[in-house]
Structure formats: C-alpha cells, structure tokens
Design an enzyme around this catalytic site. Structure first.
Site, PDB file in Angstrom:
ATOM      1  N   SER A 156       0.796  -1.229   0.000  1.00  0.00           N
ATOM      2  CA  SER A 156       0.000   0.000   0.000  1.00  0.00           C
ATOM      3  C   SER A 156       0.824   1.272   0.000  1.00  0.00           C
ATOM      4  O   SER A 156       0.347   2.304  -0.470  1.00  0.00           O
ATOM      5  CB  SER A 156      -0.941   0.002   1.210  1.00  0.00           C
ATOM      6  OG  SER A 156      -0.204  -0.025   2.426  1.00  0.00           O
TER       7      SER A 156
ATOM      8  N   HIS B 266      -5.283  -3.860  -2.172  1.00  0.00           N
ATOM      9  CA  HIS B 266      -5.027  -2.905  -3.252  1.00  0.00           C
ATOM     10  C   HIS B 266      -4.862  -3.580  -4.613  1.00  0.00           C
ATOM     11  O   HIS B 266      -4.419  -2.939  -5.568  1.00  0.00           O
ATOM     12  CB  HIS B 266      -3.788  -2.071  -2.922  1.00  0.00           C
ATOM     13  CG  HIS B 266      -3.947  -1.236  -1.688  1.00  0.00           C
ATOM     14  ND1 HIS B 266      -4.479   0.031  -1.718  1.00  0.00           N
ATOM     15  CD2 HIS B 266      -3.676  -1.501  -0.383  1.00  0.00           C
ATOM     16  CE1 HIS B 266      -4.515   0.521  -0.482  1.00  0.00           C
ATOM     17  NE2 HIS B 266      -4.030  -0.395   0.343  1.00  0.00           N
TER      18      HIS B 266
ATOM     19  N   LYS C  15     -11.752  -0.491  -1.044  1.00  0.00           N
ATOM     20  CA  LYS C  15     -10.882   0.180  -2.009  1.00  0.00           C
ATOM     21  C   LYS C  15     -11.602   0.221  -3.357  1.00  0.00           C
ATOM     22  O   LYS C  15     -12.517   1.017  -3.538  1.00  0.00           O
ATOM     23  CB  LYS C  15      -9.531  -0.540  -2.102  1.00  0.00           C
ATOM     24  CG  LYS C  15      -8.838  -0.806  -0.766  1.00  0.00           C
ATOM     25  CD  LYS C  15      -8.559   0.441   0.028  1.00  0.00           C
ATOM     26  CE  LYS C  15      -7.603   0.225   1.184  1.00  0.00           C
ATOM     27  NZ  LYS C  15      -8.116  -0.517   2.348  1.00  0.00           N
TER      28      LYS C  15
END
Length: 397
Positions: A182, A210, A240
C-alpha cells in the site's frame, strides 16, 4: 486525571517537534476524484476508490434499496442474528471471482486480518512475514502468539533461508505478505513465494486490498501473476476498488467453515450493514462485466511515471520518497497550492527516513490533470530520482 492529560500532552509535543503529529481534516468527496477540503476544491490523488465506484449509481441504488428493506444496521454478530442472506450471495460472488470454494466476509479489512491469522497459527507454529506487510497483518501475527520471523521486503532468498533454518522446528508455518504494497505500490513476487511455500509445507496468505479490481483483470494480484490456485488464502477488502466497506477471506470450504466458528473478530463483532453487502455485490458485477474499467487506474499511474521518467508503475500506487517528515509535509502543501491533494505519508506508517508523497490513481483522473501533476512534481523536486533503497522496519499504524 491530571497525570493522564500530562502524558498525552507530552506525547503530542514530541510528535509536533518531529513533524509526526496527525490531524483529521474534513473532506467532502463528490462524484469522481475531486474533493472539497479547507474551503478549496482539490483533485485528490490520495483516495483508494480506484474505480470511482463509491458514487456509482448502481452501488447507490443497491445500498439504498437494501437499507429501505432491511434497515441501517445488522443488529448483532453473524453467529447470533446478524447473518443476513445478502452475505451468502456476496460470499459466493467473491469466491467465484477469486476461484476458491468459499469466502467469509468480515466487518473490515483490519478485522479480517486480526481474526484470520490467529485461527491459523498459534504458539507451536511459525509465521514468516514480509517486513513491510500492512499493519493489520502484523496485528494478526502478534495476536497469534506464533514464532514470528520477518523477511526483507520481497526478498525470496531471505524468506527461504528463514524457512530452511526454522521450518522443521514448528508444527505449521504460514507466510503472509501484501499482494500489492500500500505504501510502495510494488507487487509481491507471488510465483516465487508460492513455489517456496510448496517446498516447505507452508501456507501462503496474501492481503490483496489494493489488488482487487485493478490487477489481473480485476481479480487481484494472484491472477496477475497467473497462479490463483497456488495462493490458498486470499484476503482483501471491500473498501478500495469495491467502493464500500468490509473485508473478506477467500479459501477452501474447510478453512472458511473454520473461520466462521473460530475467528474472534467475526464472532464478537456486529456484522456488516446489509447495505454494504448489497453495494459490494453491485460492484462485483461491474468489475466482472467491464474489463476495460479495471485497466484504467493502472494505465493512469503508468502515464504519470512515464512522464516523469520513473520506473513503470506496477499498481495504481506510486510513491515519491522525500526523506524527512517536514519536507514531505511541505511538498504536500506546495502541491495543494497547485490544486492537488497528495497526503504526506510519514513514520511510523513508513520506515524512518522514507517519508513520502503517495500518489493513488483512479479510473476517472483526467489525463491532462495527470500531466499537469507530473509537471508540478518535476518543478517541486527539481529532479525525480529512481526508487532508492532505505533501511526498513516493520510497518506499524
């Protein structure tokens, strides 16, 4: 009590002197990547809503319909009365996307990792973890009471050396890593790690927070590496690219059944609101049906790195190492003056000496604004060095 306030004040003073004090700034996020902050409209490069789905009409309609029908909250933990039928559909959809037998939805990504790891490993076991793994992976690891050994970031040879020396001394072994890191934006070497785990009878777990929606045609980092079946524990979030909130684990049915009866962060936490489950289902439909959308965020990041002459982006996350915290804050402020929100990232989130600007690209970032941002960064730092190596430390919150 006076001593408590004095303790807090001393800690805050220390953080102020080191330019490490954090404050909350109100942001209003409308549709797309723009935000209103401090009375100004800024183009945000600090949001993880990679596909800009949090304002997508389909997600809002699904969440609104679920809220009107089922109410605002789940009412209890999933093992009591909070296991809404929407969770079954969501878990089936996640498992299908990830190519596993089953899935388990948690209240958040942090709750997922804090609950998953202690179920799989205990005092007689070994955990080998990337030193830059996310804070919640470290939290779960620390809660497990297993013997923990950190390997140098993405260093397969070091991980192999640790397993060679220690694996035979423990009942079970677990290797945990981010799929997409990240703060650095780089990918874990999953093919090599999977082969290593197979050789040492070690279970591989990836945090793909992610990666889902933006890597491997939207299916995540394991699919980007072409080896989903060799990653038996695929964890991720719904907050996300999915655009909502929540966490999950995709794995075999036996593992998922074990999680649903032993993971403390699922057993003792109120379930995710039904509206969030409905929104996530709608998001998965979009990801499965619009492959061109899932490619956009990475393409935008690569346009940025290309214009600056940086190494090609591996994910929608691009870090620019500044060094000292105060310098990173100043750089962020200068970009804000140009109309860009790029939040500075400072220790302990990243290692000492590596305070940085972290650029997060989304599908709807205008190409001309990406070019203008790159030019502003070039003017800001005079030159943009290639990624450097710095001393590392375990990621903390």
């Amino acid at each position: 009590m006076r001593s408590l306030d004095e303790f807090a004040a001393r800690k805050l003073d220390e953080l102020d002197r080191a330019s490490l004090r954090r404050t909350l700034a109100e942001c209003f996020r409308g549709e797309g990547p723009w935000v209103e902050r401090g009375g100004r409209r800024l183009l945000s490069f600090s949001c993880n809503d990679y596909l800009n789905l949090s304002h997508h009409p389909a997600l809002k309609a699904a969440a609104t319909s679920a809220m009107e029908k089922y109410g605002v909250g789940a009412g209890a933990s999933r093992l009591v009365t909070g296991n809404h039928p929407l969770f079954r559909e969501l878990e089936e959809r996640l498992a299908r996307l990830k190519g596993t037998e089953a899935a388990c939805v948690f209240g958040s990504g942090y709750l997922a990792n804090a609950g998953i790891v202690p179920v799989l490993a205990g005092a007689p076991d070994l955990i080998v973890i990337d030193e830059l793994a996310h804070a919640c992976l470290w939290a779960g690891t620390n809660l497990s009471r297993a013997k923990t050994l950190a390997f140098r970031h993405n260093d397969v040879a070091h991980a192999k050396a640790l397993l060679s020396e220690n694996r035979s001394c423990f009942r079970h072994a677990l290797l945990v890593t981010d799929g997409v890191f990240s703060m650095d934006g780089d990918l874990a070497p999953l093919p090599e790690l999977a082969a290593l785990c197979a050789a040492f009878d070690t279970w591989l777990m990836t945090d793909d927070a992610h990666g889902l929606g933006v890597i491997g045609n939207g299916r995540g980092s394991a699919f980007g590496a072409g080896l989903s079946a060799q990653v038996p524990l695929q964890m991720g979030t719904l907050s996300k690219a999915i655009g909502g909130y929540g966490g999950y684990l995709c794995a075999s049915r036996a593992v998922i059944d074990l999680m649903k009866t032993r993971a403390r962060t699922l057993i003792y936490s109120t379930a995710l609101p039904p509206a969030m489950a409905a929104a996530a289902i709608a998001a998965l439909t979009i990801i499965e049906s619009e492959p061109e959308l899932t490619a956009k965020a990475l393409a935008k990041a690569r346009a940025f790195t290309s214009r600056l002459g940086l190494p090609e982006a591996q994910s929608p996350i691009v870090p620019l190492i500044i060094g000292e915290p105060e310098a990173a804050v100043n750089a962020s402020n200068k970009l804000a003056a140009e109309g860009f929100l790029v939040t500075p990232i400072r220790p302990p989130t990243v290692p000492v000496g590596t305070a940085r600007l972290r650029f997060a690209f989304t599908a709807l970032h205008p190409d001309e604004e990406i070019a203008r941002l790159a030019d502003a960064v070039r003017a800001l730092v005079a030159f943009v060095p290639a990624r450097q190596e710095f001393p590392k430390c375990p990621r903390s919150s």
